[in-house]
Design an enzyme around this catalytic site. Sequence first.
Site, PDB file in Angstrom:
ATOM      1  CG  LEU A   1     -33.106  20.938  14.299  1.00 55.65           C
ATOM      2  CD1 LEU A   1     -33.875  19.627  14.269  1.00 55.65           C
ATOM      3  CD2 LEU A   1     -31.650  20.729  13.888  1.00 55.65           C
TER       4      LEU A   1
ATOM      5  N   GLY B   1     -35.732  23.877   7.200  1.00 62.18           N
ATOM      6  CA  GLY B   1     -36.863  23.351   6.419  1.00 62.18           C
ATOM      7  C   GLY B   1     -37.593  24.418   5.615  1.00 62.18           C
TER       8      GLY B   1
ATOM      9  NE  ARG C   1     -46.286  20.763   7.751  1.00 60.83           N
ATOM     10  CZ  ARG C   1     -45.870  20.103   8.834  1.00 60.83           C
ATOM     11  NH1 ARG C   1     -46.762  19.502   9.606  1.00 60.83           N
ATOM     12  NH2 ARG C   1     -44.596  20.053   9.159  1.00 60.83           N
TER      13      ARG C   1
ATOM     14  CB  THR D   1     -35.611  16.848  12.147  1.00 65.82           C
ATOM     15  OG1 THR D   1     -36.216  15.550  12.271  1.00 65.82           O
ATOM     16  CG2 THR D   1     -36.700  17.860  11.894  1.00 65.82           C
TER      17      THR D   1
ATOM     18  N   GLY E   1     -45.165  13.932  16.647  1.00 64.64           N
ATOM     19  CA  GLY E   1     -44.566  12.632  16.919  1.00 64.64           C
ATOM     20  C   GLY E   1     -45.087  12.118  18.260  1.00 64.64           C
TER      21      GLY E   1
ATOM     22  CG  ASN F   1     -40.694  15.222  19.726  1.00 60.36           C
ATOM     23  OD1 ASN F   1     -40.134  15.876  20.603  1.00 60.36           O
ATOM     24  ND2 ASN F   1     -40.196  15.053  18.512  1.00 60.36           N
TER      25      ASN F   1
ATOM     26  CE  LYS G   1     -39.688  64.653   4.808  1.00 57.44           C
ATOM     27  NZ  LYS G   1     -39.048  64.799   3.495  1.00 57.44           N
TER      28      LYS G   1
HETATM   29  C1  UD1 Z   1     -41.200  17.641  14.291  1.00 55.53           C
HETATM   30  C2  UD1 Z   1     -40.927  16.260  14.913  1.00 55.53           C
HETATM   31  C3  UD1 Z   1     -42.171  15.801  15.638  1.00 55.53           C
HETATM   32  C4  UD1 Z   1     -42.572  16.825  16.685  1.00 55.53           C
HETATM   33  C5  UD1 Z   1     -42.718  18.220  16.073  1.00 55.53           C
HETATM   34  C6  UD1 Z   1     -42.849  19.244  17.173  1.00 55.53           C
HETATM   35  C7  UD1 Z   1     -39.328  15.162  13.436  1.00 55.53           C
HETATM   36  C8  UD1 Z   1     -39.136  14.110  12.402  1.00 55.53           C
HETATM   37  N1  UD1 Z   1     -40.581  15.336  13.883  1.00 55.53           N
HETATM   38  O1  UD1 Z   1     -42.213  17.444  13.320  1.00 55.53           O
HETATM   39  O2  UD1 Z   1     -41.933  14.555  16.278  1.00 55.53           O
HETATM   40  O3  UD1 Z   1     -43.782  16.417  17.307  1.00 55.53           O
HETATM   41  O4  UD1 Z   1     -41.543  18.548  15.305  1.00 55.53           O
HETATM   42  O5  UD1 Z   1     -43.133  20.507  16.680  1.00 55.53           O
HETATM   43  O6  UD1 Z   1     -38.381  15.787  13.861  1.00 55.53           O
HETATM   44  N2  UD1 Z   1     -35.809  21.208   9.514  1.00 55.53           N
HETATM   45  C9  UD1 Z   1     -34.527  21.326   9.038  1.00 55.53           C
HETATM   46  N3  UD1 Z   1     -34.129  20.530   8.017  1.00 55.53           N
HETATM   47  C10 UD1 Z   1     -34.928  19.573   7.462  1.00 55.53           C
HETATM   48  C11 UD1 Z   1     -36.237  19.458   7.974  1.00 55.53           C
HETATM   49  C12 UD1 Z   1     -36.659  20.276   9.001  1.00 55.53           C
HETATM   50  O7  UD1 Z   1     -33.751  22.144   9.503  1.00 55.53           O
HETATM   51  O8  UD1 Z   1     -34.469  18.877   6.549  1.00 55.53           O
HETATM   52  C13 UD1 Z   1     -36.244  22.103  10.601  1.00 55.53           C
HETATM   53  C14 UD1 Z   1     -37.459  22.941  10.221  1.00 55.53           C
HETATM   54  O9  UD1 Z   1     -37.033  24.187   9.674  1.00 55.53           O
HETATM   55  C15 UD1 Z   1     -38.186  23.118  11.544  1.00 55.53           C
HETATM   56  C16 UD1 Z   1     -37.771  21.918  12.355  1.00 55.53           C
HETATM   57  O10 UD1 Z   1     -36.669  21.326  11.689  1.00 55.53           O
HETATM   58  O11 UD1 Z   1     -37.816  24.288  12.214  1.00 55.53           O
HETATM   59  C17 UD1 Z   1     -38.898  20.886  12.472  1.00 55.53           C
HETATM   60  O12 UD1 Z   1     -39.303  20.502  11.167  1.00 55.53           O
HETATM   61  P1  UD1 Z   1     -40.830  20.290  10.801  1.00 55.53           P
HETATM   62  O13 UD1 Z   1     -40.915  19.860   9.383  1.00 55.53           O
HETATM   63  O14 UD1 Z   1     -41.639  21.439  11.222  1.00 55.53           O
HETATM   64  O15 UD1 Z   1     -41.180  19.028  11.721  1.00 55.53           O
HETATM   65  P2  UD1 Z   1     -42.601  18.570  12.229  1.00 55.53           P
HETATM   66  O16 UD1 Z   1     -43.306  17.882  11.132  1.00 55.53           O
HETATM   67  O17 UD1 Z   1     -43.311  19.683  12.885  1.00 55.53           O
HETATM   68 CA    CA Z   2     -42.927  21.815  13.102  1.00 53.73          CA
END
Ligand code: UD1
Ligand code: CA
Length: 471
Positions: free
Chosen positions: A11, A14, A18, A84, A145, A174, A355
């Site tokens: 994944l 995002g 932050r 996610t 999580g 998680n 160079k």
């Molecule tokens: C997520 C988990 C959390 C866990 C943590 C571990 C969820 C809802 N939460 O939170 O339980 O403890 O990871 O690091 O999954 N992404 C997408 N598309 C989206 C949103 C996110 O591809 O619409 C990708 C982001 O690029 C990233 C990953 O998913 O690589 C995780 O997203 P992020 O927003 O970092 O989740 P956390 O808040 O860290």
């Molecule tokens: Ca994350």
Amino acid sequence: MNPLRFSTLVLAGGKGTRMKSALPKVLHKACGRTLLAHVLETAREAGASRHVVVVGVGRDEVKAELASLSFATEDVWQEQQKGTGHAALTALPAFGGSVSLVVILNGDGPLLRAETLRAFVENHSKKKADLSLGVMELEIPFGYGRIVKKGGKPSAIVEEKEASEKEKKIKTVNGGLYAVSAKLLLQLLPRLQASKRTGEIYLTDIVALAAKAKKKLEAFPISSAELGGVNDLLQLAEAEAVLRRRRIEQWLKDGVRIEAPEAFWPDGNVICEPGAVLGPNVVLKGSTKIASGSVIEAGCVLIDSVVESGAVVKAYSHLEGAVVKGGAQIGPFARLRPGAAIGEEARIGNFVEVKKSVIGKGSKANHLSYIGDAEVGEGVNIGCGFVACNYDGVNKHKTTIEDGAFIGSNVNTVAPVTVGKDAYVATGSTVTRNVPDGALAVGRAKQENKEGYADRLRSRMQAAKKAKGKV
Ligand code: UD1
Ligand code: CA
């Protein structure tokens, strides 16, 4: 044992709000490699047969990064980032009706080791689990999580924003690592509901769905030094420190002498052979390779450069795209730019810039010189303050200095020009025409001494000053 077959779903769509950066989060680098490349490299090493990557924010840049990897990946576009769970759902068609095992990884977790990922997958298969979670224990679980358990097995994951005060106290969290069959994903993902609080669709909600459907869930504990996610620049710096430390420890065990492990910066792709010596504050980047028996002294920066056995790069030298052959000595304070190829036993001294030039075996340029677009033969001596004038404002031209030539101090050669074999260029010369083999070139005004002239000039000036004072 049968090799375990699994595909990865990473994944990476995002924003990474932050991070407070325009660059998509997964393209931030830790130790010279993007977070995404770290994750995919781990998956590849662990033996994944396919890599499906969800791309979203910065799609083109992320796809370019995928294309630059040494192995094939597939990308799926998540046009809007709805969480996610939505990301995983978007990727579902890529797995078709396959019954294969899918390992889902967050794209922002660069610390996971391949052997740990493998152990995670093996455990999933050994326990005949339907859904496995990579979890970690954290003293301060904030932001992650929380793993809610029933009868010792996970029954739900509650996100920070959704958690009750009691749930917030749970320290098992998680790690964003899941193993699940494509078939079960197909059943669970379409049933996910958006959070009423945030409007996001959480992948983590598949845990409660699976538990309700009486599926077998497993939590696989992994050290926080491997599961930590990167959400902001502080966590990026922390992750980078872990990666760097790992690399340094490995090299020390392998026999690389690192004089100041606390102040040494090696990037992910650098190779360093046992028996090399690396001083304090050395920075090694890109595809740099340091051979056994070479020494890199304090404060040097080496980017995409090769240092062969027995070469010494003295303190505070900067090398980029350079090759230094065995026994050569560079610096202190030398600068080798792309295309600099320094021959065996050659010497490039302080404040010398090279160079796109070849310096032959045993040749020396020890002080304050610029050598650009030049081919310098073997056994050449270049004095202090030499300049290869290679640029006429429009084009670059080549300078050739053949074997055994001697270039005096403060010489300019105006390219294109050749100084022949064993020729001699007098100090202070500007060479604009080729110098034949064995010839002496003198290209400077002839000296003239005017006897007593300085004394006469001085009295004339003093008299004029006096006359002016009287007026
Ligand atoms: C997520 C988990 C959390 C866990 C943590 C571990 C969820 C809802 N939460 O939170 O339980 O403890 O990871 O690091 O999954 N992404 C997408 N598309 C989206 C949103 C996110 O591809 O619409 C990708 C982001 O690029 C990233 C990953 O998913 O690589 C995780 O997203 P992020 O927003 O970092 O989740 P956390 O808040 O860290
Ligand atoms: Ca994350």
